[in-house]
Motif scaffolding. Structure first.
Motif, PDB file in Angstrom:
ATOM      1  N   ASP A  44     -40.627 -16.653  35.202  1.00 18.32           N
ATOM      2  CA  ASP A  44     -41.788 -17.148  35.670  1.00 18.32           C
ATOM      3  C   ASP A  44     -41.653 -16.851  37.201  1.00 18.32           C
ATOM      4  O   ASP A  44     -40.920 -17.717  37.937  1.00 18.32           O
ATOM      5  N   GLU A  45     -42.095 -15.804  37.740  1.00 18.13           N
ATOM      6  CA  GLU A  45     -42.082 -15.458  39.165  1.00 18.13           C
ATOM      7  C   GLU A  45     -43.441 -14.522  39.622  1.00 18.13           C
ATOM      8  O   GLU A  45     -44.327 -13.962  38.753  1.00 18.13           O
ATOM      9  N   ASP A  46     -43.917 -14.662  40.877  1.00 18.26           N
ATOM     10  CA  ASP A  46     -44.662 -13.998  41.463  1.00 18.26           C
ATOM     11  C   ASP A  46     -45.952 -14.359  40.688  1.00 18.26           C
ATOM     12  O   ASP A  46     -46.955 -13.478  40.680  1.00 18.26           O
ATOM     13  N   GLY A  47     -46.376 -15.426  40.096  1.00 15.39           N
ATOM     14  CA  GLY A  47     -47.686 -15.895  39.550  1.00 15.39           C
ATOM     15  C   GLY A  47     -48.060 -15.159  38.173  1.00 15.39           C
ATOM     16  O   GLY A  47     -48.932 -14.871  37.758  1.00 15.39           O
ATOM     17  N   ILE A  48     -46.886 -14.455  37.597  1.00 17.53           N
ATOM     18  CA  ILE A  48     -47.448 -13.723  36.363  1.00 17.53           C
ATOM     19  C   ILE A  48     -47.100 -14.602  35.333  1.00 17.53           C
ATOM     20  O   ILE A  48     -46.687 -15.801  35.175  1.00 17.53           O
ATOM     21  N   GLU A  49     -47.757 -14.438  34.245  1.00 18.64           N
ATOM     22  CA  GLU A  49     -47.939 -15.001  33.012  1.00 18.64           C
ATOM     23  C   GLU A  49     -46.793 -14.469  32.004  1.00 18.64           C
ATOM     24  O   GLU A  49     -46.730 -15.216  31.015  1.00 18.64           O
ATOM     25  N   GLY A  50     -46.245 -13.424  32.234  1.00 20.41           N
ATOM     26  CA  GLY A  50     -45.529 -12.661  31.403  1.00 20.41           C
ATOM     27  C   GLY A  50     -45.394 -11.017  31.822  1.00 20.41           C
ATOM     28  O   GLY A  50     -45.834 -10.767  33.047  1.00 20.41           O
ATOM     29  N   LEU A  51     -44.879 -10.407  30.754  1.00 23.72           N
ATOM     30  CA  LEU A  51     -44.705  -9.081  30.871  1.00 23.72           C
ATOM     31  C   LEU A  51     -45.263  -8.460  29.752  1.00 23.72           C
ATOM     32  O   LEU A  51     -45.327  -8.940  28.757  1.00 23.72           O
ATOM     33  N   SER A  52     -45.504  -7.098  29.980  1.00 27.39           N
ATOM     34  CA  SER A  52     -45.968  -6.234  28.956  1.00 27.39           C
ATOM     35  C   SER A  52     -45.454  -4.952  28.967  1.00 27.39           C
ATOM     36  O   SER A  52     -45.016  -4.216  30.069  1.00 27.39           O
ATOM     37  N   PHE A  53     -44.928  -4.316  27.799  1.00 30.34           N
ATOM     38  CA  PHE A  53     -44.081  -3.084  27.627  1.00 30.34           C
ATOM     39  C   PHE A  53     -44.632  -2.004  26.837  1.00 30.34           C
ATOM     40  O   PHE A  53     -45.345  -2.467  25.558  1.00 30.34           O
ATOM     41  N   ASP A  54     -44.712  -0.728  27.294  1.00 34.93           N
ATOM     42  CA  ASP A  54     -44.810   0.508  26.664  1.00 34.93           C
ATOM     43  C   ASP A  54     -43.702   1.177  26.464  1.00 34.93           C
ATOM     44  O   ASP A  54     -42.934   1.347  27.337  1.00 34.93           O
ATOM     45  N   ILE A  55     -43.531   1.703  25.358  1.00 34.43           N
ATOM     46  CA  ILE A  55     -42.196   2.381  25.040  1.00 34.43           C
ATOM     47  C   ILE A  55     -42.424   3.755  24.570  1.00 34.43           C
ATOM     48  O   ILE A  55     -43.245   3.925  23.545  1.00 34.43           O
ATOM     49  N   TYR A  56     -41.664   4.756  24.904  1.00 33.41           N
ATOM     50  CA  TYR A  56     -41.805   6.225  24.537  1.00 33.41           C
ATOM     51  C   TYR A  56     -40.557   6.149  23.476  1.00 33.41           C
ATOM     52  O   TYR A  56     -39.353   6.555  23.904  1.00 33.41           O
ATOM     53  N   GLU A  57     -40.812   6.259  22.319  1.00 34.33           N
ATOM     54  CA  GLU A  57     -39.846   6.183  21.294  1.00 34.33           C
ATOM     55  C   GLU A  57     -38.949   7.286  21.021  1.00 34.33           C
ATOM     56  O   GLU A  57     -37.560   7.227  20.791  1.00 34.33           O
ATOM     57  N   PRO A  58     -39.305   8.657  21.116  1.00 32.19           N
ATOM     58  CA  PRO A  58     -38.728   9.478  20.966  1.00 32.19           C
ATOM     59  C   PRO A  58     -37.486   9.878  21.854  1.00 32.19           C
ATOM     60  O   PRO A  58     -36.411   9.935  21.695  1.00 32.19           O
ATOM     61  N   ILE A  59     -37.685   9.496  23.234  1.00 31.16           N
ATOM     62  CA  ILE A  59     -36.646   9.470  24.349  1.00 31.16           C
ATOM     63  C   ILE A  59     -35.927   8.207  24.072  1.00 31.16           C
ATOM     64  O   ILE A  59     -34.527   8.436  24.500  1.00 31.16           O
ATOM     65  N   LEU A  60     -36.477   7.132  23.735  1.00 30.21           N
ATOM     66  CA  LEU A  60     -35.474   5.976  23.697  1.00 30.21           C
ATOM     67  C   LEU A  60     -34.448   5.958  22.531  1.00 30.21           C
ATOM     68  O   LEU A  60     -33.463   5.837  22.509  1.00 30.21           O
TER      69      LEU A  60
END
Length: 150
Positions: A44-60
């Motif tokens: 909980d920092e910088d006034g965020i409520e959370g994080l959100s993530f996008d993933i490029y699965e082939p490279i991962l």
């Protein structure tokens, strides 16, 4: 455990106990002297409520497979779980583990793996502010070999 289960992606916050307990149950009788886990928790920092993530699965998948080969050279394995989408503060978006016959190998590999993940994995992070996703560019790093996407 096949590679499909060594790298797991989940929608939303990770069920930490379920994942880590399953890994422990799977590998505790495999003659590994060390099973070291790292659990990342959204702060909980910088006034965020959370994080959100996008993933490029082939490279991962390619990145993870290269790490699996590196770990196998030391008779070890790496495990990873990561979130897609929104993850609220004080919940987990990332878990990594190394299983190794030797603790020193596991300690060194978990450090290298987590640091390389932060630097190289094709996962884009967004801050959630007022229920809106805002790209966290200042905390992002360029992916090597991304060409014009840099």
């Amino acid at each position: 455990m096949n590679n499909d289960k060594k790298l797991q992606l989940f929608d939303g916050a990770l069920p930490v106990e379920q994942i880590t307990n399953a890994w422990y149950d799977e590998f505790r009788n495999s003659n590994y002297g060390a099973i070291i886990t790292f659990v990342g928790v959204v702060r909980d920092e910088d006034g965020i409520e959370g994080l959100s993530f996008d993933i490029y699965e082939p490279i991962l998948n390619s990145w993870f497979e290269a790490w699996q080969k590196k770990a196998n050279e030391h008779n070890a394995i790496v495990l990873m779980a990561h979130s897609r989408g929104d993850v609220l503060n004080h919940t987990s978006s990332y878990i990594a583990a190394v299983c190794s016959p030797k603790r020193r190998v596991a300690l060194e590999l978990i450090d290298e793996f987590v640091e390389d993940f932060k630097k190289s994995a094709p996962i884009w992070k967004y801050d959630i502010k007022n229920k809106v996703r805002v790209y966290a560019q200042e905390r992002s790093t360029k992916i090597q070999g991304a060409g014009i996407l840099n």
